[in-house]
Design a protein around this motif. Sequence first.
Motif, PDB file in Angstrom:
ATOM      1  N   GLY A  36       0.662  -1.137  -0.131  1.00 27.16           N
ATOM      2  CA  GLY A  36       0.036  -0.142   0.058  1.00 27.16           C
ATOM      3  C   GLY A  36       0.726   1.100   0.082  1.00 27.16           C
ATOM      4  N   TYR A  37       1.944   1.234  -0.028  1.00 22.50           N
ATOM      5  CA  TYR A  37       2.869   2.394   0.141  1.00 22.50           C
ATOM      6  C   TYR A  37       3.622   2.284  -1.434  1.00 22.50           C
ATOM      7  N   ALA A  38       4.691   3.508  -1.669  1.00 20.00           N
ATOM      8  CA  ALA A  38       5.004   3.389  -2.888  1.00 20.00           C
ATOM      9  C   ALA A  38       6.720   3.445  -2.773  1.00 20.00           C
ATOM     10  N   GLU A  39       7.382   2.775  -3.589  1.00 23.06           N
ATOM     11  CA  GLU A  39       8.869   3.069  -3.595  1.00 23.06           C
ATOM     12  C   GLU A  39       9.381   3.281  -5.141  1.00 23.06           C
ATOM     13  N   ASN A  40      10.407   4.045  -5.261  1.00 19.65           N
ATOM     14  CA  ASN A  40      10.732   4.433  -6.494  1.00 19.65           C
ATOM     15  C   ASN A  40      11.487   3.594  -7.161  1.00 19.65           C
ATOM     16  N   TYR A  41      11.432   3.249  -8.465  1.00 23.37           N
ATOM     17  CA  TYR A  41      12.151   2.695  -9.348  1.00 23.37           C
ATOM     18  C   TYR A  41      13.259   3.711  -9.964  1.00 23.37           C
ATOM     19  N   ILE A  42      14.507   3.271  -9.825  1.00 18.84           N
ATOM     20  CA  ILE A  42      15.488   4.387 -10.136  1.00 18.84           C
ATOM     21  C   ILE A  42      16.565   3.891 -11.360  1.00 18.84           C
ATOM     22  N   ASP A  43      16.703   4.630 -12.399  1.00 17.85           N
ATOM     23  CA  ASP A  43      17.612   4.098 -13.381  1.00 17.85           C
ATOM     24  C   ASP A  43      18.806   5.154 -13.147  1.00 17.85           C
ATOM     25  N   ARG A  44      20.019   4.506 -12.751  1.00 18.97           N
ATOM     26  CA  ARG A  44      21.275   5.485 -12.557  1.00 18.97           C
ATOM     27  C   ARG A  44      22.032   5.729 -13.796  1.00 18.97           C
ATOM     28  N   VAL A  45      21.551   5.022 -14.646  1.00 18.26           N
ATOM     29  CA  VAL A  45      22.351   5.159 -15.885  1.00 18.26           C
ATOM     30  C   VAL A  45      21.727   5.478 -17.175  1.00 18.26           C
ATOM     31  N   PRO A  46      20.844   6.396 -17.157  1.00 11.59           N
ATOM     32  CA  PRO A  46      20.248   6.879 -18.495  1.00 11.59           C
ATOM     33  C   PRO A  46      21.042   7.298 -19.485  1.00 11.59           C
ATOM     34  N   THR A  47      20.807   7.082 -20.710  1.00 13.57           N
ATOM     35  CA  THR A  47      21.576   7.526 -21.883  1.00 13.57           C
ATOM     36  C   THR A  47      20.989   8.851 -22.318  1.00 13.57           C
ATOM     37  N   TYR A  48      22.027   9.748 -22.793  1.00 14.59           N
ATOM     38  CA  TYR A  48      21.512  11.029 -23.272  1.00 14.59           C
ATOM     39  C   TYR A  48      21.890  11.255 -24.775  1.00 14.59           C
ATOM     40  N   ASP A  49      20.988  11.562 -25.550  1.00 15.77           N
ATOM     41  CA  ASP A  49      20.961  11.979 -26.947  1.00 15.77           C
ATOM     42  C   ASP A  49      21.203  13.438 -27.118  1.00 15.77           C
ATOM     43  N   SER A  50      22.499  14.013 -27.388  1.00 16.67           N
ATOM     44  CA  SER A  50      22.741  15.058 -27.551  1.00 16.67           C
ATOM     45  C   SER A  50      21.902  15.800 -28.706  1.00 16.67           C
ATOM     46  N   VAL A  51      21.588  15.207 -29.814  1.00 16.06           N
ATOM     47  CA  VAL A  51      20.854  15.904 -30.885  1.00 16.06           C
ATOM     48  C   VAL A  51      19.429  16.241 -30.330  1.00 16.06           C
ATOM     49  N   SER A  52      18.698  15.067 -29.753  1.00 16.62           N
ATOM     50  CA  SER A  52      17.311  15.536 -29.275  1.00 16.62           C
ATOM     51  C   SER A  52      17.353  15.955 -28.245  1.00 16.62           C
ATOM     52  N   GLY A  53      18.394  16.095 -27.321  1.00 17.54           N
ATOM     53  CA  GLY A  53      18.480  16.480 -26.161  1.00 17.54           C
ATOM     54  C   GLY A  53      17.539  15.826 -25.051  1.00 17.54           C
ATOM     55  N   LYS A  54      17.286  14.477 -25.264  1.00 20.44           N
ATOM     56  CA  LYS A  54      16.598  13.646 -24.451  1.00 20.44           C
ATOM     57  C   LYS A  54      17.249  12.522 -23.636  1.00 20.44           C
ATOM     58  N   TYR A  55      16.680  12.041 -22.467  1.00 17.27           N
ATOM     59  CA  TYR A  55      17.265  10.902 -21.809  1.00 17.27           C
ATOM     60  C   TYR A  55      16.603   9.800 -22.312  1.00 17.27           C
ATOM     61  N   THR A  56      17.078   8.574 -22.331  1.00 18.92           N
ATOM     62  CA  THR A  56      16.343   7.300 -22.498  1.00 18.92           C
ATOM     63  C   THR A  56      16.654   6.362 -21.506  1.00 18.92           C
ATOM     64  N   CYS A  57      15.760   6.030 -20.460  1.00 17.67           N
ATOM     65  CA  CYS A  57      16.033   5.152 -19.129  1.00 17.67           C
ATOM     66  C   CYS A  57      15.403   3.783 -19.551  1.00 17.67           C
ATOM     67  N   LYS A  58      15.606   2.908 -18.605  1.00 14.69           N
ATOM     68  CA  LYS A  58      15.151   1.382 -18.648  1.00 14.69           C
ATOM     69  C   LYS A  58      14.139   1.223 -17.560  1.00 14.69           C
ATOM     70  N   ASP A  59      13.178   0.613 -17.735  1.00 15.39           N
ATOM     71  CA  ASP A  59      12.291   0.206 -16.462  1.00 15.39           C
ATOM     72  C   ASP A  59      12.924  -1.068 -15.616  1.00 15.39           C
ATOM     73  N   ALA A  60      12.079  -1.704 -14.790  1.00 16.07           N
ATOM     74  CA  ALA A  60      12.685  -2.717 -13.988  1.00 16.07           C
ATOM     75  C   ALA A  60      12.403  -3.967 -15.052  1.00 16.07           C
ATOM     76  N   GLU A  61      11.942  -4.441 -16.119  1.00 19.32           N
ATOM     77  CA  GLU A  61      12.102  -5.138 -16.868  1.00 19.32           C
ATOM     78  C   GLU A  61      13.038  -5.114 -18.328  1.00 19.32           C
ATOM     79  N   GLY A  62      13.905  -3.952 -17.961  1.00 20.95           N
ATOM     80  CA  GLY A  62      14.745  -3.615 -19.151  1.00 20.95           C
ATOM     81  C   GLY A  62      14.372  -2.944 -20.356  1.00 20.95           C
ATOM     82  N   VAL A  63      13.089  -2.562 -20.295  1.00 21.89           N
ATOM     83  CA  VAL A  63      12.412  -1.782 -21.388  1.00 21.89           C
ATOM     84  C   VAL A  63      12.901  -0.396 -21.636  1.00 21.89           C
TER      85      VAL A  63
END
Length: 583
Positions: free
Chosen positions: A363-390
């Motif tokens: 009944g409470y919430a924990e954070n899922y944390i991706d500590r190694v997101p990748t950064y695309d300098s062209v789009s200026g966006k990060y890409t992260c992975k969830d707990a299933e690796g998606v």
Amino acid sequence: MKKNVIFIVAALLTAVSCKLDYFPNDAVSSSSMASPENAALATIGNYSLFKSWIDFSGFNTVGNTYIRHYQQLAELKGDNVLMSGKTTDPLFNDATMVDVSSDTNIDYFWFISYKINFATSVVINSIPEDTQDPKLLHIKGENLFMRALSHMNLIQIFATPYSWDPNAIGVVIRTSSEDPVVRSTVGEVYNQVEKDLKDAISCMDVVDVTGKEPLLGKDNGYIRKAAAEGLLARLYLYEERWQDCINVIDGMLAGASPETVLDPDYSHLFQFSRESSEVLWCVAVEDAPSDYPGAQGMTGSMWYSSGDPGDGTGWAELYWSQPLMDLFNRYPEDQRYKTQHVARHASTTGKKMVYWPVLHEDGYAENYIDRVPTYDSVSGKYTCKDAEGVSHTVETETVNTYPRTYIMLNGEKQYVSVCDSMGCRTGTGGDMYPLNYMKKYSCQGGVENNMGSPAYVRWGELILDRAEAYAHLGNTEKALADVNVIRARAGLPSAAMFTSGNMAERGYSDVLDVVLDERRLELCFEGFRPYDLRRNKKDVDRRYAGRQPYKVYRYNDTRFVYYLPDSEVTASGLPQNTRTDFD
């Protein structure tokens, strides 16, 4: 025959005890109080009751102080706080809305509150009524203020707001040993508080033979007339006497601009509260064994540590909630956040992390944390992975003129946080709670410790009290003008100021909500937020990561009103606060 706790408090104050050597009221009398020196000595003892740790029923711990318990009881049932894990400290029950009537923090807070009420009454009632001595009158006023504050805070913890029903059951009024041990109504208690504050103002509105300094000391740890006026303005706000609240604050300003009474340095305001020009009264904590027995027993210990949680410099188990941080992060320039928030072990190399709450089966919430997101300098966006690796791309959208980041998760928007990589506290599934420390109650004098002198009445609050009163009266322009004074002091740019023309685009349909959000920012962790919401009949949304239940609580949920301690109910037969079927 059993004796109730309030009776025991009275008895304790007439007995000699080595634990109360600093408290000289065991020998007070009308004749002795006619001496300013004796009255001053007794009053210094009464000041100490707010901060010193005192033996209670054989239970003695450095965490047993009025300031520590009040701050936690008043704050932890709101939406500013993230409870980062289980703890044996009874504050865990407060934060998770399952407080127990036998909890030591409830028991001690009740005990010490009535000890303050009785001890101050001894001084008040012993000073001759016909005295013209300005020192004695001022000392009487200081004690009247302390008694008023104590009764007012008891109502906040153990009763419903005055604005709901002044005839609702309140707490015991204690002004002498002859008072009956019965629960008065909220309105009756507030009437007593108003009388005490008006009497305090009258007593301190005398020629001060020592000049403009307080009679007992020279810093903000001693009560002045302005502190009593400020608390009276707060009382009128809570009673919905809007114009009376405004009138008191206007009188205090005496034509001065509100900007002039604020400390321009927000860090100085808290870490140097005893000298800040903004503070009207704080509990002055000294670097002495009776006041500062160690870093882990102080008010700031649950909020701050110079290292990792529980390393000996602080427990650091309470953090800023994500919604509160999101509100601050609308304007990164905000000095309130920059000076009082500490991201422990934050990256110095620009390394980022992305996180979002995941509801736990309990009944409470924990954070899922991706500590190694990748950064695309062209789009200026990060890409992260969830707990299933998606992989998921972090997108940004504008909501009410403010940017928000999100990913598409299971076909729906999941709002996420992107910040510098930092230390986290471990949950059941790993490192789940970023170490977002708070130091409003720590680092006194700029020193890295958990000592602090909490401000109980200050100008920042009073300006926002007036803003709320204006909002309730429908005076939008004046309400926003006061809000903007506070925002300007926080270092926000002119573009961040509110006008009646930009409220709607920023997501506000009512000026009251603008004021309440600003009160949340300015007064966070000072014990105002839960009561602000409840007295204005606003629900408490706790749908964010933390060990507290992930849900919205109705403003009238009976769990917001604490149980009276079992020891009092059993001994005196006082009616207990009840719980209804709230789920």
